[in-house]
Structure formats: C-alpha cells, structure tokens
Design an enzyme around this catalytic site. Structure first.
Site, PDB file in Angstrom:
ATOM      1  N   TYR A 327       0.838  -1.196   0.000  1.00  0.00           N
ATOM      2  CA  TYR A 327       0.000   0.000   0.000  1.00  0.00           C
ATOM      3  C   TYR A 327       0.875   1.248   0.000  1.00  0.00           C
ATOM      4  O   TYR A 327       1.801   1.364   0.805  1.00  0.00           O
ATOM      5  CB  TYR A 327      -0.909  -0.016   1.231  1.00  0.00           C
ATOM      6  N   CYS A 328       0.588   2.191  -0.919  1.00  0.00           N
ATOM      7  CA  CYS A 328       1.302   3.470  -0.994  1.00  0.00           C
ATOM      8  C   CYS A 328       2.803   3.193  -1.181  1.00  0.00           C
ATOM      9  O   CYS A 328       3.177   2.415  -2.055  1.00  0.00           O
ATOM     10  CB  CYS A 328       1.002   4.302   0.247  1.00  0.00           C
ATOM     11  N   LEU A 329       3.672   3.816  -0.381  1.00  0.00           N
ATOM     12  CA  LEU A 329       5.104   3.564  -0.530  1.00  0.00           C
ATOM     13  C   LEU A 329       5.479   2.142  -0.148  1.00  0.00           C
ATOM     14  O   LEU A 329       6.537   1.653  -0.550  1.00  0.00           O
ATOM     15  CB  LEU A 329       5.898   4.563   0.314  1.00  0.00           C
ATOM     16  N   GLY A 331       3.890  -0.289  -1.366  1.00  0.00           N
ATOM     17  CA  GLY A 331       3.825  -0.921  -2.686  1.00  0.00           C
ATOM     18  C   GLY A 331       5.061  -0.637  -3.508  1.00  0.00           C
ATOM     19  O   GLY A 331       5.511  -1.479  -4.292  1.00  0.00           O
ATOM     20  N   LEU A 355      -1.663  -1.186  -4.026  1.00  0.00           N
ATOM     21  CA  LEU A 355      -2.783  -0.317  -3.698  1.00  0.00           C
ATOM     22  C   LEU A 355      -2.303   1.133  -3.644  1.00  0.00           C
ATOM     23  O   LEU A 355      -1.512   1.499  -2.769  1.00  0.00           O
ATOM     24  CB  LEU A 355      -3.379  -0.709  -2.339  1.00  0.00           C
TER      25      LEU A 355
END
Length: 594
Positions: A327-329, A331, A355
């Site tokens: 998720y976010c960084l 990812g 995500l």
C-alpha cells in the site's frame, strides 16, 4: 609513465569524497543555520521559492503578448462577474448561471446561502481571481513547468487566507449559525482555539476519543505478533473460517503511516474482510523511528523489513508461495523487492497487489512541488539535527496540498462555527502519524521522487540494476480517482514498465477513502480492466473511455482474483512456529509507539 606536470599557480581540486562523504567540520555551522531556518519555514526551502518566483517573473516580464492575453482574461472575468451580478438582480435563483465553480474537493461554498446576493458575488469574485492566477502561472514558454506550479501553489495558499468563507461577515453559513445559536458558536469556537493552542504548546498527542481505542475498537482484528526486529513486527491473524487458501497473504504498508489504515473498524477493515474470505493474512507493523534510528535506509527496510517478513511467513507456512500486497510507498518498496527477487530467481511470490502505489514518479502530483535539490538539501539539514522527519512536518505538507478542505474548512467549522470534530476511525488513524528516519527519507526523495531511478533503469540492489519488467507473477493494481498523493495516471504507468498478466482497477475516492471501500459502502463505483501477458499498451485516457463504471466495492473483484490464483482450501495453519513463537497479541507494541 611519468605523471603529467601540474600547471603552475593552480592547485589540485579536493577529492569528491572529501567534499561529500567527509565534509569539513565547518560545514556543520551551515547545516545548523539551515536547520534552524527550516524549523521556521516548516521545512520549505526559501531558495526554492525564490527561484520559482524569479523564473516565473522573468519569463512573464519578457512576454508582452502573454501579458496582454492575461490582461484580456482579467477583463473577460470582470465582464462575466458584471453580467452575473446583473442576472442575480433580475433572477431570484441564479446559481446555475455562476460563471466560476469551485474545484471538486473544495467544500467551502456548499451552503445554499452562497447562491444569494451579496455572498454569491463575493464567492464568484474570489473564484475569478483563482481562475486568473491559474492562467497566469501556466503556459509561459521557457519557464520550467514545476516553477509555474510552485508559484501557483504559493499564490493559492495566500488567496485561501483571504477567502470570503473565512470571515463571519462574509460567510452566510457563519451568519446563520450566529443567529440560531445567539452567538454561542463564537464562544465555543474560542474555546476550541484555546484548546488547540494549549495542545500544540504541550507537544502531547491528543488521546483517542471514546469508542476509537487502538487494539480495542480499531486495529482489533484478532491475531498474534509472531516476529519482531528493530524495524517491524509481523502480525499473523487468526483464521475465521474452517478452511483457508493454502497461500498466505503478506501486507506491506507504507513506513510513513501506521498499518491499521487497512484494519480500522471491523466493518471497514480490509484485513478483517480478507481473513473472513478464507485467507491467512500477515501484515508488517513498522516501528515509529527515533533519533537513534536516523541511519536506517531503504535497503534496511527492504532486507530487514520486507525480505525478513517473507522469510518469517515462509517459516510459518513452508512450501507455499505468498500473495504480496503493498500500500502506498509500501507498494513501491514491494515492487523494488519483487524485481530484485525476480532477478535473483527467487520465486516465492504467487502474486503482487499494489494499492495506490507508484513505481514511476514523473507524474507524482503536487507532492513534486516539495521535491528539488534545494528542498531535499533543506530537509536533509533539518533531519541531520533531529534524526528524523517529524510527524507534524510531514502531515503539514499533505494538508497544504488540499488546504481548502483540510485546513480552512476545518478551521471555519471549529473556530467560527463552534463545531467539534466528529470522531471517525480514519480521523483517529490520520492523527496517529509516524516519523521517518533521516536517511530513509532522503534516499527515497532523491532516488525515487527526484531522480526516478526505478523506472529509469538506474536503481541498483547489491550493485546491480533491477527492472520491473522482470516481474512475471500476476499483478493487481488499484488506483483512486481523486488521489492527490498517488495520482491515478501515475499509478497506471506500472503498465508501461511491466509486461506480465495485469488487472488494473480505478475506484472512486481519494488515497485512503478509495482503498477503504468495503462492500455496502454507499455511492461507490470502480472500473476494472485486464491486460494479458504480452499485450500492447493502452494509454490511460483510452483505457478510461473503454472501461465502464461498475457500482459497488472493488474488494470482491480482488477477492475473486486472489481465489483464482490460489489453491484449494485446506485446514488453517497454526499461529507461529517452533522457531517463531507467539510474542504477544495483535496489534502488537510498535503500533502504540508515539
């Protein structure tokens, strides 16, 4: 061979390592001065600001034709305002004729009183000014585009301070509130302001409101901590079904946030839903770094973070591939890890889900306004002194990007309307920010945001460059329509740098709200498309036109996709293992670090 003689009167330049790796001690004076200035400016570099203003001003000064065009636009806007004013005098309901409209995320002018004189003229005059400055800071040949965006951002911040919505005499909603409460709202607002000032002065975190306690009401999916090092804890969630898919799911959240954005209240917890769908779920809970961890870098988070978590999951559930979710960084670092694994023939991943995560940062939205050489050097000096980027310094940048809604709308409601902030699980999470180690923050700002090394073919692991196209496992990419942190077209560019089987989802909402979009959440829609391995590239605008909206949550689509890439259900594995015993209940200890 004899060395080439040195030219007389010319000294040899100092070695590069002497200047960079081993700076002269006197330079600490400069760093301390810059760090002090950075605290006053909230971490914003005045040199970057001055350079942007100079670039814009000089190019505009040398463009008389563009000046005439802007003068003409100012006249046109005034004519529109005049015509609108005359129309409102003759037509009781003139809202539909308003020539200027607020941005979609700007909620300052939603009260019906803004459609009536004289408030509608004040509102339209303010929006007309914003429109003119948008035009004045764009489309100026020769000017660096980022400098124009930066000037636009600064002007917008100043104009937002004098918006008619900020003053009791020019805001119809505040006037109605004063009438209905007999002025009690102003007294309550004054009390709210004093309480916030005292809280800021005390530097003490605000306790979570009743009903929103971490570990009890939110971040409360049952599980156990099964691994811990100095960087993260690994949580294994207890099964909720009689059988589970054999492949475990490992979630990698961003290190700039507490993991429980994905485990809020039970009804909207992505983790709780995933466990209920018959998956064995693990998640990383990052530590909240202190000054003693200033030297933690990206490679530490990859090897002693993501790779260590994979090793632990493999120990607990051997002989099974792993579904990895970032998720976010989180990812971004998962993508880096997966590319390195693919290069090294490490085939432990069954699939990858990203995500709201970017792998290319050339279109990373307004966050790029805070990233250039001067800005990074400024932040580096600030972190050199304190060892990390403080929560408030980071949150301030995100709020400034959407100051219309996140700063001024809240301020008006709290200090002029006298309304208390309504507690929400996401609001509690949003206030529970984390620090970032100095080295990590500098490395990802420079290596990813500024130099875009990952997709430029210049990001090396163990001295060897990695490539995202080496990733061959199935990909599921989720982006959100109004994401101002990871714009969806930037997330979409993952399709440019991979060629495997890929599903792409575009869902309604922002960076957090679009991901936390559980089944049953009202007014939600999404689009989904499939790119088979080796298919030709489709640009984002064409993709958007080709894929219609579907009503509802994207979670079930993802659940079906995970099931298709998983084996037949079997008995749940035990929690932990002989070598990785249970260390305590979820949500663990790191999530409680202030």
């Amino acid at each position: 061979m004899p060395s080439k003689p040195r030219m007389p009167g010319r000294a040899a330049p100092p070695a590069q390592t002497d200047l960079v790796a081993n700076p002269h001690p006197h330079r600490n004076i400069d760093r301390a001065l810059r760090a002090g200035l950075a605290r006053l400016t909230g971490g914003l570099s005045p040199h970057a600001t001055a350079a942007a203003l100079s670039d814009w001003g000089q190019h505009l000064a040398r463009a008389p034709g563009r000046q005439m065009e802007l003068a003409e636009r100012a006249g046109t806007n005034m004519a529109k305002l005049w015509a609108y004013g005359m129309h409102t005098m003759m037509t009781p309901d003139a809202a539909s004729a308003a020539p200027f409209t607020p941005r979609p995320y700007d909620h300052r002018f939603t009260h019906p009183g803004w459609a009536k004189p004289p408030f509608n003229l004040w509102q339209q005059g303010f929006l007309a000014t914003l429109d003119w400055w948008d035009a004045a800071t764009h489309d100026l040949p020769g000017m660096q585009e980022k400098n124009g965006e930066r000037v636009n951002f600064m002007v917008r911040q100043m104009l937002d301070m004098v918006s008619p919505s900020n003053f009791p005499a020019t805001n119809p909603e505040i006037i109605d509130r004063i009438k209905s409460s007999g002025g009690e709202n102003l007294r309550a607002g004054q009390a709210n302001l004093l309480a916030d000032i005292l809280e800021l002065a005390e530097h003490a975190p605000k306790p979570a409101p009743e009903g929103y306690q971490v570990g009890k009401d939110i971040a409360c999916t049952p599980g156990k901590v099964v691994y811990r090092n100095d960087i993260f804890e690994l949580i294994q969630y207890s099964p909720q079904t009689e059988t589970v898919h054999p492949e475990p799911v490992l979630i990698v959240p961003a290190w700039i946030m507490k993991y429980y954005i994905l485990d809020l209240s039970p009804q909207n917890s992505l983790i709780n839903w995933l466990v209920g769908e018959g998956h064995t779920v693990f998640t990383i809970s990052w530590c909240n770094p202190t000054a003693a961890q200033a030297n933690l870098g990206l490679e530490d988070y990859r090897t002693r973070g993501v790779m260590a978590a994979l090793d632990a999951v493999e120990t607990i559930i051997p002989d099974q591939k792993i579904h990895a979710v970032g998720y976010c960084l989180g990812g971004t670092i998962l993508s880096i890890t997966a590319a390195a694994m693919a290069r090294d023939r490490d085939d432990r991943l069954a699939s990858i889900t990203l995500l709201a995560a970017q792998t290319d940062f050339t279109e990373a939205g307004e966050l790029l306004l805070f990233v250039d050489e001067s800005q990074i050097a400024f932040l580096t000096d600030l972190m050199w002194e304190q060892g990390y980027l403080d929560q408030k310094q980071m949150v301030g940048a995100f709020r400034a990007i959407r100051s219309e809604d996140l700063v001024w709308t809240r301020a008006v409601r709290r200090y002029l309307m006298g309304l208390e902030d309504m507690p929400t699980d996401m609001g509690v999470w949003n206030a529970d920010a984390t620090r970032m180690p100095a080295q990590m923050h500098t490395e990802y700002l420079r290596g990813l945001f500024l130099e875009n090394r990952l997709t430029a073919g210049r990001f090396a692991i163990d001295g060897r460059v990695i490539a995202l196209k080496d990733i061959k496992v199935p990909l599921f990419i989720v982006s959100t329509e109004s994401d101002h942190i990871a714009p969806w077209k930037s997330v979409y560019k993952t399709k440019l740098f991979t060629d495997g089987d890929l599903h792409f989802v575009l869902t309604k909402g922002g960076h957090n709200g679009g991901i936390v979009s559980e089944p049953g959440h009202g007014h939600r829609h999404y689009r989904i498309g499939h790119r088979p391995a080796g298919a030709l590239y489709m640009d984002p605008d064409h993709w958007l036109a080709e894929h219609p909206k579907k009503e509802g949550s994207w979670w079930p689509e993802w659940g079906d996709w995970l099931s298709r890439h998983s084996g037949a259900p079997t008995a749940p594995p035990k929690t932990g293992s002989d070598t990785l015993p249970v260390l305590g209940p979820a949500p663990g200890t790191y999530v409680m670090q202030a």
